[in-house]
Enzyme design. Structure first.
Site, mmCIF file in Angstrom:
data_model
loop_
_atom_site.group_PDB
_atom_site.id
_atom_site.type_symbol
_atom_site.label_atom_id
_atom_site.label_comp_id
_atom_site.label_asym_id
_atom_site.label_seq_id
_atom_site.Cartn_x
_atom_site.Cartn_y
_atom_site.Cartn_z
ATOM 1 N N ASP A 9 -22.745 23.192 42.460
ATOM 2 C CA ASP A 9 -22.437 24.613 42.216
ATOM 3 C C ASP A 9 -23.190 25.080 40.975
ATOM 4 O OD1 ASP A 9 -20.777 23.037 40.488
ATOM 5 O OD2 ASP A 9 -19.411 24.733 40.221
ATOM 6 N N GLU A 44 -17.845 22.301 39.179
ATOM 7 C CA GLU A 44 -18.036 21.981 37.769
ATOM 8 C C GLU A 44 -18.066 23.246 36.916
ATOM 9 O OE1 GLU A 44 -19.728 20.766 33.924
ATOM 10 O OE2 GLU A 44 -20.515 22.314 35.258
#
Lengths: 456, 456
Positions: free
Chosen positions: B89, B153
């Site tokens: 991500d 994250e």
């Protein structure tokens, strides 16, 4: 000093004084709201007409803002002249929903007039008009009386000082009387003979040139918030004394007479702390609470900011932080000088790695009249006549900028004789003024004119 | 330890590695934006397919949030197992107008790949996939390799810890490798073997039960802002040491080996201060800047508030004030214990008249691997092979919560081998990743797998 002529208000006097004040209170003269400009003019006209009916030369005078009502009745050039100041503008009424009865429909409940402006300041100012009227019933006024009623007190009186300067000759007088506040306690008539001044600064501390991550830089980057706290904590010592070099130089110490007088007032530290919900009343060692409030200078941080203020945690080292700091000043201190002293001192307290700037924002002169001044004593005598007891002679902890302006421009003493009480809730919803305080205010004003005429 | 097999990337290898990474970078996998959920799934599928094509058992696994890509290739149960962590991500692209080329159209300019996620962390994570691929060209992998690539994250990894706990058996390994940050300097390959922990608290100071006028109360009412500054200023002494009793008890002191090692790094205080525009680098006496950043605990106020923060002056004594305070911790310190210590200490610093509350917000464990740990040495050897020079062994000043979670749940060392640089501008517009860093990352990964296989 000869005796004061005995005075009283008949039922008819009271009814008429109430009815007139109610008419004035019905005019929503909110100076902050431009849509009320016509109401401001109506209130000014109302006062001008009343004063004219009492035989005063009275006029509504334009300023750059709302008009001033000026009136004078000069009975004898050989006699003293008093200038009575008041204001006919009022605070906005918001929040309207909290008023039990509409703010501009005066209503009497349990002996109190509920209306916006009832105590601040229409009721207290109008008491002086009715006081003059009471004396005029039995002949000429015993001294020269001038009225100055402004319409911008609630928005900072910014056109008053220019008006005073331009009309200094017309406003010439021996003493100024103001009734626009609260007396010490319900059963304590009060003459206020001093006010504190003010020096207000803003401190800016800069660390890095941008916000930093406390993980990547913590331990080796300057933190302006920590630095600011370090600076502020050093501005007072552990005795509550302000550490700015020269800060206390030349200040008027509290006299033994004042100490004794104030020690006799009905004040209780526990009750005072309780009234503000505080766990204690910290302050400068060696002085009582009232002494610290009225006659000692202070230093308070009024605002502080820096870094992340939202919910949860953010690991930022802010680039800058700031604080607003004000000092209340007492006679002997000059605001501009004090501002210079703190501007010179704060940078010396800054730790390594930060840059500090101290900006002077605002100042106000402290004022005090000598307690033995005949006009102060005259005010005490007038109050004693009405209340049957000796008044308290107090000082005020706050600053009223117009008081210093009067002193500095007209160069005469200002005596504050307040008819109101804190419980009147000026500026709040359901502002009120006790009928008995209004009527005692009228009597006090009439006795005061007599007493001032005899003062020397 | 035997020699590492010599490796190189052909032009064709580079071209193919670039093309694949560009395909991944074109997927706008912004985890913070729910409208990108399909892109998150596409990115996960892309990685799963690639890993499957390399002979890994690979699957996309659901979590309560965005899915995790898990893959393993177990060459020999007798050999060590490495778990490589990364995330697919990316940060949101805003402010879009500051990008010179669109954030999801990777573009090469002056040897750098410009795209959101190029360095953080798609580029660095993908280097490990291509590193494994490079080794597979000449046979089986020399050890068991597991990949764990998460999709949350950038939004706090909140579903990772439950995933680790539920899959602790599947994730069993001897060492964890993460490449998700920046190395010390462009010409300094870096192994990071420790991170600081964190204790984050919020302090609330209450004076009176309502805001007070500084004129009416100044000098005799508690001021919670002054009190807060007084508290904060006492949390460190004049040597920059934190005064909380017990704060330093049991902490790992910096070793002479570390002092010598870090003293040899290309670091210059003046340049460092200049890079953040700071007038100085204050901190704990007796330690260098790098020692303070990496291996000494800190205390920083991250936010402060109270009273009036607007334009101009307001003479208020606020009822309350607050601050956010965080401490970076080093091995030997426990965040919960430190939070308890500061919660016990701060009330003892409060001056009369205020009430203080200290709320624990957030904590993170410090981590450190022994410098002599064979996996740390193996990482150093791999870097030396690629860069032709000995790497720096550093610690990180920040906290990476997942690192402590890996250590606590899987109970194995975590080695950080960062391919990126600060100048890549992760999280900012125009994020980039140097092509040479990407290609060196691929080589480093391949050497690292060899070196870890030989470590003991």
């Amino acid at each position: 000093m000869s005796q004061l002529q005995n005075l009283s208000l008949t039922d008819a006097d009271q009814a008429s004084a109430n009815a007139e004040l109610f008419d004035l209170l019905r005019i929503p003269s909110v100076s902050a709201d431009p849509s009320h400009a016509p109401d401001m003019r109506r209130a000014a006209d109302f006062l001008q007409a009343k004063l004219a009916s009492l035989g005063f030369t009275a006029r509504v005078e334009a300023t750059a803002g709302h008009p001033v009502v000026y009136a004078e009745r000069l009975s004898d050039p050989a006699r003293p002249t008093v200038l009575i100041y008041g204001h006919y503008d009022v605070q906005p009424e918001a929040p309207l929903e909290e008023w039990l009865t509409p703010p501009f429909e005066p209503t009497v409940r349990e002996g109190r007039i509920y209306a916006r402006g009832s105590t601040d300041d229409k009721g207290q100012a109008y008491a002086h008009l009715r006081g003059a009227e009471l004396l005029l019933k039995s002949g000429e006024l015993p001294l020269n009386v001038k009225f100055l009623l402004e319409g911008e007190e609630e928005v900072g009186s910014k056109n008053l000082e220019p008006y005073l300067r331009e009309h200094a000759d017309q406003l010439k007088c021996d003493v100024i009387v103001i009734s626009d506040g609260s007396r010490f306690a319900p059963d304590v008539p009060t003459v206020t003979y001093g006010l504190r001044g003010l020096s207000y600064v803003e401190v800016h501390v800069q660390g890095a040139n941008r916000d930093l991550h406390s993980g990547s830089y913590g331990g080796s980057a300057p933190n302006p918030i920590n630095a600011l706290c370090q600076i502020i904590s050093q501005l007072k010592d552990d005795q509550g004394r302000i550490t700015i070099p020269g800060f206390y130089d030349g200040i008027d110490e509290i006299t033994q007479e004042e100490r004794d007088m104030w020690a006799g007032l009905p004040h209780d530290d526990a009750a005072f702390a309780g009234s503000i919900g505080a766990a204690g009343l910290p302050g400068e060692a060696g002085y009582t609470t009232l002494e610290r409030l009225w006659a000692r200078p202070t230093l308070d941080v009024n605002g502080i900011w820096g870094g992340y203020q939202g919910e949860g945690s953010k690991t930022v080292i802010a680039a800058k932080a700031g604080a607003k700091i004000s000092m209340r000043l007492v006679p002997g201190q000059d605001p501009e000088n004090i501002t210079r002293l703190i501007q010179a001192y704060i940078p010396t307290l800054a730790p390594d790695g930060v840059k500090v700037e101290v900006k002077g924002l605002h100042g106000g002169q402290p004022v005090k009249i000598d307690l033995d001044n005949p006009y102060v004593r005259a005010a005490g005598k007038a109050l004693e006549q009405v209340y049957g007891k000796a008044p308290a002679f107090t000082r005020g902890g706050g600053s009223i900028p117009i008081v210093a302006a009067f002193r500095d421009i007209l160069k005469v003493p200002v005596v504050l004789v307040d008819f109101g009480l804190n419980e009147d809730a000026p500026h709040s919803p359901n502002e009120s003024f006790a009928l008995v305080d209004y009527h005692n205010g009228i009597l006090t004003s009439a006795y005061l004119l007599q007493a001032l005429a005899q003062a020397e």
